[in-house]
Design an enzyme around this catalytic site. Structure first.
Site, PDB file in Angstrom:
ATOM      1  N   CYS A 136     -41.658   8.791 -69.271  1.00 15.72           N
ATOM      2  CA  CYS A 136     -41.019   7.483 -69.453  1.00 15.72           C
ATOM      3  C   CYS A 136     -41.304   6.893 -70.838  1.00 15.72           C
ATOM      4  O   CYS A 136     -40.708   7.342 -71.801  1.00 15.72           O
ATOM      5  CB  CYS A 136     -41.398   6.545 -68.310  1.00 15.72           C
ATOM      6  SG  CYS A 136     -40.165   5.253 -68.106  1.00 15.72           S
ATOM      7  N   HIS A 158     -41.326   9.046 -63.247  1.00 13.57           N
ATOM      8  CA  HIS A 158     -42.789   8.950 -63.156  1.00 13.57           C
ATOM      9  C   HIS A 158     -43.354   9.875 -62.079  1.00 13.57           C
ATOM     10  O   HIS A 158     -43.616   9.425 -60.964  1.00 13.57           O
ATOM     11  CB  HIS A 158     -43.183   7.516 -62.793  1.00 13.57           C
ATOM     12  CG  HIS A 158     -42.920   6.517 -63.865  1.00 13.57           C
ATOM     13  ND1 HIS A 158     -43.832   6.241 -64.855  1.00 13.57           N
ATOM     14  CD2 HIS A 158     -41.845   5.743 -64.121  1.00 13.57           C
ATOM     15  CE1 HIS A 158     -43.337   5.327 -65.668  1.00 13.57           C
ATOM     16  NE2 HIS A 158     -42.131   5.003 -65.241  1.00 13.57           N
ATOM     17  N   GLU A 200     -46.244  10.758 -61.875  1.00 12.13           N
ATOM     18  CA  GLU A 200     -47.598  10.252 -61.586  1.00 12.13           C
ATOM     19  C   GLU A 200     -47.584   9.151 -60.537  1.00 12.13           C
ATOM     20  O   GLU A 200     -48.636   8.754 -60.049  1.00 12.13           O
ATOM     21  CB  GLU A 200     -48.279   9.784 -62.882  1.00 12.13           C
ATOM     22  CG  GLU A 200     -47.756   8.485 -63.511  1.00 12.13           C
ATOM     23  CD  GLU A 200     -46.464   8.659 -64.319  1.00 12.13           C
ATOM     24  OE1 GLU A 200     -45.781   9.698 -64.205  1.00 12.13           O
ATOM     25  OE2 GLU A 200     -46.132   7.711 -65.066  1.00 12.13           O
TER      26      GLU A 200
HETATM   27  N1  GLN Z   1     -38.830   0.682 -70.859  1.00 13.89           N
HETATM   28  C1  GLN Z   1     -40.158   1.086 -71.218  1.00 13.89           C
HETATM   29  C2  GLN Z   1     -40.300   1.296 -72.714  1.00 13.89           C
HETATM   30  O1  GLN Z   1     -39.427   1.044 -73.444  1.00 13.89           O
HETATM   31  C3  GLN Z   1     -40.547   2.357 -70.492  1.00 13.89           C
HETATM   32  C4  GLN Z   1     -40.702   2.062 -69.047  1.00 13.89           C
HETATM   33  C5  GLN Z   1     -41.724   2.879 -68.343  1.00 13.89           C
HETATM   34  O2  GLN Z   1     -42.534   3.608 -68.944  1.00 13.89           O
HETATM   35  N2  GLN Z   1     -41.729   2.715 -67.060  1.00 13.89           N
HETATM   36  O3  GLN Z   1     -41.324   1.711 -73.160  1.00 13.89           O
END
Ligand code: GLN
Length: 190
Positions: free
Chosen positions: A80, A171, A173
């Site tokens: 992410c 995710h 995790e």
């Molecule tokens: N939108 C977040 C970012 O720009 C990422 C979101 C997340 O890691 N759940 O870093």
């Protein structure tokens, strides 16, 4: 001997990655300082807020060592916010990136209506679907020629790999399923 895996521990779901690695019998090392990078054979960059992680990396003197380690081929699992950080570039905005992966990523790509959602995904290399948890998730807008797409939502890549870097929008995790961590550890996707 299990390998030494570091988790970039500046912000985000560090503890959850530690638990996911623990299920595979792997103990983790927090990475907060440049010298922490010398000890590790693989790196996890967690979900969280990529702008915050990038700025903290800058403040802790980690930006250049991390960029060098990724450019040198350090096996990296980026989830992410991590996916945003390892991108070569992002569609909008100006924030510190680490690079390493030849992709263009769009932050918060699924829009307000779909800020968070969950769905089962077919992941190349896994024999049954993986439950994807998406939270303000990015997607990959453009892939370079050496990048393999491992999973998509619709036609949007949400998991990609190149060399020993695996990056995903969701995710793993936050589930109790460590198959993606294992796939990465075993060199899957490359
Ligand atoms: N939108 C977040 C970012 O720009 C990422 C979101 C997340 O890691 N759940 O870093």
């Amino acid at each position: 001997m299990p390998p030494n895996i570091g988790v970039l521990a500046l912000q985000g779901d560090v503890r959850e990655h530690r638990v996911a690695l623990g299920r595979l019998g792997i103990s983790y090392r927090p990475v907060r300082l440049p010298e922490d990078l010398e000890e590790i054979e693989g790196l996890v960059i967690p979900g969280g807020e990529s702008t915050t992680i990038g700025r903290l990396a800058e403040r802790f003197g980690l930006l250049h060592p991390l960029r060098a380690a990724l450019a040198d081929g350090l096996p990296t699992l980026a989830t992410c916010a991590g996916m945003i950080l390892v991108a070569g570039s992002i569609v909008e905005g100006d924030q510190p990136l680490l690079g390493g992966l030849d992709v263009v990523v769009r932050r918060n790509a699924f829009g307000r209506q779909n800020e968070s959602f969950e769905m089962d995904l077919d992941v190349k290399g896994l024999d049954r679907p993986f439950h994807g948890v998406f939270i303000r998730a990015p997607w990959v807008e453009k892939v370079g020629s050496d990048v393999e797409v491992l999973a998509r939502v619709g036609d949007r890549p949400v998991m990609v790999s190149s060399g020993r870097i695996v990056a995903l929008s969701f995710h793993p995790e936050l589930t109790d399923d460590s198959r993606i961590h294992r796939l990465w550890m075993e060199g899957g996707g490359s």
